[in-house]
Design a protein around this motif. Structure first.
Motif, PDB file in Angstrom:
ATOM      1  N   GLU A 141       0.815  -1.156   0.025  1.00  0.00           N
ATOM      2  CA  GLU A 141       0.172   0.047  -0.139  1.00  0.00           C
ATOM      3  C   GLU A 141       0.737   1.178  -0.060  1.00  0.00           C
ATOM      4  N   GLN A 142       1.698   1.098   0.860  1.00  0.00           N
ATOM      5  CA  GLN A 142       2.765   2.521   0.656  1.00  0.00           C
ATOM      6  C   GLN A 142       3.421   2.512  -0.560  1.00  0.00           C
ATOM      7  N   ASP A 143       3.923   1.577  -1.140  1.00  0.00           N
ATOM      8  CA  ASP A 143       4.451   1.681  -2.620  1.00  0.00           C
ATOM      9  C   ASP A 143       3.542   2.296  -3.362  1.00  0.00           C
ATOM     10  N   LEU A 144       2.333   1.786  -3.445  1.00  0.00           N
ATOM     11  CA  LEU A 144       1.487   2.301  -4.281  1.00  0.00           C
ATOM     12  C   LEU A 144       1.052   3.834  -4.075  1.00  0.00           C
ATOM     13  N   ILE A 145       1.002   4.318  -2.958  1.00  0.00           N
ATOM     14  CA  ILE A 145       0.848   5.726  -2.631  1.00  0.00           C
ATOM     15  C   ILE A 145       2.062   6.600  -3.216  1.00  0.00           C
ATOM     16  N   VAL A 146       3.315   5.999  -3.030  1.00  0.00           N
ATOM     17  CA  VAL A 146       4.247   6.856  -3.703  1.00  0.00           C
ATOM     18  C   VAL A 146       4.545   6.492  -5.211  1.00  0.00           C
ATOM     19  N   ARG A 147       4.205   5.744  -5.768  1.00  0.00           N
ATOM     20  CA  ARG A 147       4.257   5.445  -7.163  1.00  0.00           C
ATOM     21  C   ARG A 147       3.174   6.201  -7.904  1.00  0.00           C
ATOM     22  N   VAL A 148       2.018   6.425  -7.171  1.00  0.00           N
ATOM     23  CA  VAL A 148       0.746   7.037  -7.788  1.00  0.00           C
ATOM     24  C   VAL A 148       1.377   8.717  -7.721  1.00  0.00           C
ATOM     25  N   SER A 149       1.768   8.879  -6.656  1.00  0.00           N
ATOM     26  CA  SER A 149       2.242  10.241  -6.168  1.00  0.00           C
ATOM     27  C   SER A 149       3.438  10.888  -7.279  1.00  0.00           C
ATOM     28  N   GLN A 150       4.338   9.990  -7.530  1.00  0.00           N
ATOM     29  CA  GLN A 150       5.413  10.071  -8.404  1.00  0.00           C
ATOM     30  C   GLN A 150       4.905  10.330  -9.991  1.00  0.00           C
ATOM     31  N   ALA A 151       4.034   9.641 -10.550  1.00  0.00           N
ATOM     32  CA  ALA A 151       3.392   9.661 -11.695  1.00  0.00           C
ATOM     33  C   ALA A 151       2.629  11.177 -11.510  1.00  0.00           C
ATOM     34  N   TYR A 152       1.802  11.347 -10.512  1.00  0.00           N
ATOM     35  CA  TYR A 152       1.282  12.524 -10.511  1.00  0.00           C
ATOM     36  C   TYR A 152       1.961  13.900 -10.490  1.00  0.00           C
ATOM     37  N   PHE A 153       3.086  14.020  -9.850  1.00  0.00           N
ATOM     38  CA  PHE A 153       3.908  15.109  -9.953  1.00  0.00           C
ATOM     39  C   PHE A 153       4.663  15.413 -11.144  1.00  0.00           C
ATOM     40  N   ASP A 154       5.033  14.187 -11.995  1.00  0.00           N
ATOM     41  CA  ASP A 154       5.713  13.962 -12.958  1.00  0.00           C
ATOM     42  C   ASP A 154       4.905  14.672 -13.963  1.00  0.00           C
ATOM     43  N   VAL A 155       3.639  14.365 -14.101  1.00  0.00           N
ATOM     44  CA  VAL A 155       2.652  14.997 -14.982  1.00  0.00           C
ATOM     45  C   VAL A 155       2.615  16.736 -14.845  1.00  0.00           C
ATOM     46  N   LEU A 156       2.522  17.000 -13.415  1.00  0.00           N
ATOM     47  CA  LEU A 156       2.410  18.453 -13.317  1.00  0.00           C
ATOM     48  C   LEU A 156       3.683  19.351 -13.673  1.00  0.00           C
ATOM     49  N   ALA A 157       4.998  18.395 -13.154  1.00  0.00           N
ATOM     50  CA  ALA A 157       6.282  19.236 -13.677  1.00  0.00           C
ATOM     51  C   ALA A 157       6.591  19.218 -15.227  1.00  0.00           C
ATOM     52  N   SER A 158       5.941  18.220 -15.967  1.00  0.00           N
ATOM     53  CA  SER A 158       5.935  18.244 -17.449  1.00  0.00           C
ATOM     54  C   SER A 158       5.026  19.344 -18.031  1.00  0.00           C
ATOM     55  N   GLN A 159       3.896  19.373 -17.366  1.00  0.00           N
ATOM     56  CA  GLN A 159       2.954  20.682 -17.849  1.00  0.00           C
ATOM     57  C   GLN A 159       3.653  22.018 -17.769  1.00  0.00           C
ATOM     58  N   ASP A 160       4.385  22.308 -16.499  1.00  0.00           N
ATOM     59  CA  ASP A 160       4.931  23.357 -16.236  1.00  0.00           C
ATOM     60  C   ASP A 160       6.119  23.690 -17.164  1.00  0.00           C
ATOM     61  N   SER A 161       6.818  22.739 -17.276  1.00  0.00           N
ATOM     62  CA  SER A 161       8.009  22.707 -18.390  1.00  0.00           C
ATOM     63  C   SER A 161       7.508  23.179 -19.657  1.00  0.00           C
ATOM     64  N   LEU A 162       6.271  22.464 -20.255  1.00  0.00           N
ATOM     65  CA  LEU A 162       6.015  22.837 -21.500  1.00  0.00           C
ATOM     66  C   LEU A 162       5.388  24.180 -21.610  1.00  0.00           C
ATOM     67  N   ALA A 163       4.804  24.767 -20.517  1.00  0.00           N
ATOM     68  CA  ALA A 163       4.049  26.007 -20.384  1.00  0.00           C
ATOM     69  C   ALA A 163       5.338  27.051 -20.238  1.00  0.00           C
ATOM     70  N   LEU A 164       6.307  26.791 -19.658  1.00  0.00           N
ATOM     71  CA  LEU A 164       7.466  27.677 -19.715  1.00  0.00           C
ATOM     72  C   LEU A 164       8.269  27.782 -20.998  1.00  0.00           C
ATOM     73  N   VAL A 165       8.339  26.632 -21.507  1.00  0.00           N
ATOM     74  CA  VAL A 165       9.097  26.424 -22.825  1.00  0.00           C
ATOM     75  C   VAL A 165       8.046  27.471 -23.915  1.00  0.00           C
ATOM     76  N   ARG A 166       6.850  27.368 -24.021  1.00  0.00           N
ATOM     77  CA  ARG A 166       6.154  27.922 -24.938  1.00  0.00           C
ATOM     78  C   ARG A 166       6.096  29.396 -24.481  1.00  0.00           C
ATOM     79  N   ALA A 167       6.104  29.714 -23.213  1.00  0.00           N
ATOM     80  CA  ALA A 167       6.347  31.375 -23.088  1.00  0.00           C
ATOM     81  C   ALA A 167       7.710  31.777 -23.275  1.00  0.00           C
ATOM     82  N   GLN A 168       8.746  31.068 -23.046  1.00  0.00           N
ATOM     83  CA  GLN A 168      10.299  31.475 -23.332  1.00  0.00           C
ATOM     84  C   GLN A 168      10.340  31.447 -25.075  1.00  0.00           C
ATOM     85  N   LYS A 169       9.279  30.724 -25.850  1.00  0.00           N
ATOM     86  CA  LYS A 169       9.290  30.886 -27.353  1.00  0.00           C
ATOM     87  C   LYS A 169       8.947  32.042 -27.572  1.00  0.00           C
TER      88      LYS A 169
END
Length: 517
Positions: A141-169
Motif C-alpha cells: 500500500e505504501q509503495d502504491l501511494i508513492v508510485r501514484v504520487s510520483q506519476a502525479y507530480f511528473d505530469v505536473l512538472a511536465s506541464q509546467d515545463s511545457l508552459a514555460l518553454v512556450r512562454a520562452q518561445k
C-alpha cells in the motif's frame, strides 16, 4: 495623468499565456491525488496481486489451527463376501459348502490431540504468518501511494515545463523581431539577429521534447490509475509546502525501528524460526491423543461362522500414547538445521533495521535539502528576473548586446523549471520520508491535497499549432506575435590573397684583413 507601468516583454508573454488559459471556456475536470489513488487501488496490477497474496497467506495461516482442534470423521461401507467352506474332517469330510453374506457398517470417530508440542508450535507460527501477511500488504500500500504520487507530480512538472518553454518561445520571438528591426535601422549588427534566430530554433526543439515528455508522463499516470485522460490538479498559488515534523532525524529513525512493516516482518520471521526449532525438538517428545467413536456393524444373513443375522453397536473411548525412540538421527539433524536458520533470521532482522535506518536518514536529509533548494531557487528566480530586466534596459541603451538578453531569458526560465521541480520533489519527499520510516498512510496525502488548487476544473496546457519558425500564441489572447522576417545571408567577400614572394638572401660581407694565426 499618471502613466501606466509597462510590462517587460517576458512578463507580457507570461501574462498573455496565463490569461488565455484562464479565459478559455474549455476546462478539463481535474482529479486530486486522493481521487487518483482510490482509482489505482482497484486497478493497479501490482497492488491487486499483493492483496490476493495477502488473502492466500491469511488462509494458509488459518490452516495451522487444525492441528490443535479435534478431527471427526464419518465412515460407512457395505461388503459382500462369497465363501466356499471345505470340510476336512468329520462326517462331511471332502464336501464343499458355499456361504454368502453381507456386512454393513457405519460409524463416527473423533480424535482430540491432548499433548502434541509440534502442533502447538505450528499453531503459533500460523498466527505470526498472518501478521507477516499484513506487514507485506502494508508495504504494498505504501509503495502504491508513492508510485501514484510520483506519476502525479511528473505530469505536473511536465506541464509546467511545457508552459514555460512556450512562454520562452514567445519572449525569444519578440527578441528576434527586436534584433531584426534594429538591424534594419542600423543600430545593431547581423550577429544579434543570427543569435536570436539560433536561440529561437533551440526553443522549438525544446518544445517538441517537452510535448513528448508530457505525453509519456500522462500515459504512465493513466496506467497507474486505470483512468484514461486523467488530469492532476495543479498546485495552489502561492505555493505553501508542508514541513516535516518532528524536525529531528533521530526521532524519525527511532519511530522507524518500532513501527516499520519491514522490521516487523523480520521480527515475526525470527519468531517463526524460533518456533521451528521447537517443532524440531518436539521430535523427541511423546504425543497423547484422546479417541472417541461409535460404530454399528450389521450382518443381516449372518457371518462366516454363523447363519444368524446380527447387529453390533460399539462405543469406544480411549487414549493413545506414542513415544518416538529412534529415527535414524533425523531429529538431531533437523534441530541443527533449524538453529542455523534461526541465526539467519536474526541476521536478516539486523540487516533490515540498518537498511531502514539508512533509508530514513537519507530521506530526511533529502527532504531538508529539497526545502533549502526551494528557498534558494525562489531567491534565484527574483534575481534572474531583475537581471533580465537590467539586460533588456542595457540592450536598449546600447551597453548590452542581444546575447546577454537571450542568456538572461534562458537563465530565468531554467530557474523557473528548477523551482517547480524542486517543489514537487519536496512534496514527494514528504511521502518518501514516511515510507522510509514506515508510517505512510492515506491520511498523509491530505497534507498534499491541501497544497493543490481548490477549484477542481483546471485548464489544460495549450497545444502548439506547429513547430515552425512562427510564434505560437493561444487563440484566446489578443496579443499577436511579432512577425519574424527572413534574415538575409551575410555578404562575404571572396578571399583571394596574393601569392607570397620569397625574400632574397643578403650579400655575404667581405673580410679585408683576416687575422693571422
Amino acid at each position: 495623468m499618471p502613466s501606466r507601468p509597462r510590462l517587460s516583454p517576458l512578463s507580457a508573454a507570461l501574462a498573455s499565456i496565463f490569461a488565455a488559459l484562464l479565459a478559455s471556456p474549455a476546462l478539463t475536470q481535474a482529479q486530486t491525488l486522493n481521487e487518483l489513488y482510490d482509482a489505482a487501488r482497484g486497478y493497479d496490477a501490482t497492488y491487486q496481486g499483493a492483496r490476493a497474496q495477502y488473502e492466500a497467506n491469511v488462509a494458509r495461516a488459518a490452516q495451522a489451527k487444525a492441528g490443535i482442534l479435534p478431527a471427526v470423521g464419518l465412515t460407512a461401507g457395505v461388503t459382500r463376501s462369497d465363501l466356499e467352506i471345505d470340510t476336512l474332517t468329520g462326517s462331511g469330510r471332502g464336501t464343499t459348502t458355499p456361504r454368502d453374506f453381507n456386512t454393513q457398517n457405519v460409524g463416527i470417530n473423533a480424535t482430540q490431540p491432548l499433548y502434541r508440542p509440534a502442533n502447538w508450535a505450528t499453531y503459533e507460527q500460523g498466527k505470526r504468518q498472518a501478521d507477516i501477511a499484513q506487514a507485506v500488504l502494508t508495504i504494498a500500500e505504501q509503495d502504491l501511494i508513492v508510485r501514484v504520487s510520483q506519476a502525479y507530480f511528473d505530469v505536473l512538472a511536465s506541464q509546467d515545463s511545457l508552459a514555460l518553454v512556450r512562454a520562452q518561445k514567445v519572449a525569444v520571438a519578440e527578441q528576434l523581431a527586436s534584433a531584426k528591426r534594429n538591424f534594419e535601422v542600423g543600430t545593431s549588427t547581423i550577429t544579434d539577429s543570427r543569435e536570436a534566430q539560433a536561440r529561437y530554433d533551440l526553443v522549438i526543439a525544446q518544445e517538441i521534447a517537452a510535448e513528448n515528455d508530457l505525453q509519456v508522463k500522462k500515459i504512465v499516470l493513466d496506467q497507474r490509475v486505470g483512468r484514461p485522460g486523467s488530469v492532476p490538479v495543479p498546485l495552489r498559488v502561492p505555493v505553501v509546502l508542508p514541513t516535516a515534523q518532528p524536525a529531528d532525524i533521530n526521532a524519525w529513525v527511532a519511530q522507524a525501528d518500532e513501527v516499520h512493516p519491514a522490521i516487523q516482518q523480520a521480527r515475526l520471521g525470527l519468531d517463526v524460526a524460533g518456533l521451528e526449532v521447537d517443532k524440531a525438538k518436539a521430535g523427541h517428545k511423546p504425543t497423547l491423543d484422546a479417541n472417541l467413536g461409535y460404530n454399528v456393524t450389521r450382518n443381516p444373513t449372518g457371518t462366516s461362522t454363523s447363519t444368524v443375522g446380527t447387529r453390533v453397536n460399539a462405543t469406544t473411548v480411549g487414549v493413545t500414547f506414542n513415544l518416538p525412540l529412534f529415527a535414524g538421527f533425523a531429529t538431531e539433524n533437523r534441530i541443527k538445521e533449524t538453529l542455523a536458520l534461526e541465526d539467519q533470521s536474526r541476521s536478516v532482522l539486523d540487516g533490515t533495521r540498518r537498511s531502514v535506518a539508512q533509508a530514513t536518514r537519507a530521506a530526511y536529509l533529502g527532504l531538508v535539502s529539497g526545502a533549502g533548494q526551494v528557498k534558494a531557487l525562489e531567491a534565484a528566480e527574483a534575481s534572474s528576473q531583475s537581471a533580465l530586466d537590467a539586460n533588456r534596459l542595457g540592450y536598449q541603451v546600447g551597453v548590452r548586446i542581444n546575447i546577454d538578453v537571450l542568456n538572461s531569458q534562458s537563465q530565468l526560465y531554467q530557474t523557473k523549471r528548477d523551482l517547480a521541480q524542486a517543489r514537487y520533489n519536496v512534496l514527494l519527499g514528504n511521502l518518501k520520508l514516511r515510507q522510509a520510516n514506515g508510517t505512510l498512510t492515506t491520511d498523509d496525502m491530505n497534507a498534499i491535497n491541501a497544497t493543490l488548487a481548490s477549484n477542481g476544473s483546471v485548464p489544460a496546457v495549450p497545444s502548439a499549432t506547429g513547430h515552425d519558425r512562427s510564434t505560437t500564441v493561444p487563440p484566446a489572447t489578443t496579443v499577436t506575435p511579432p512577425s519574424i522576417p527572413v534574415i538575409p545571408p551575410v555578404p562575404v567577400q571572396p578571399f583571394n590573397p596574393p601569392a607570397p614572394t620569397m625574400p632574397t638572401a643578403p650579400v655575404p660581407p667581405v673580410i679585408l684583413n683576416p687575422p693571422v694565426r
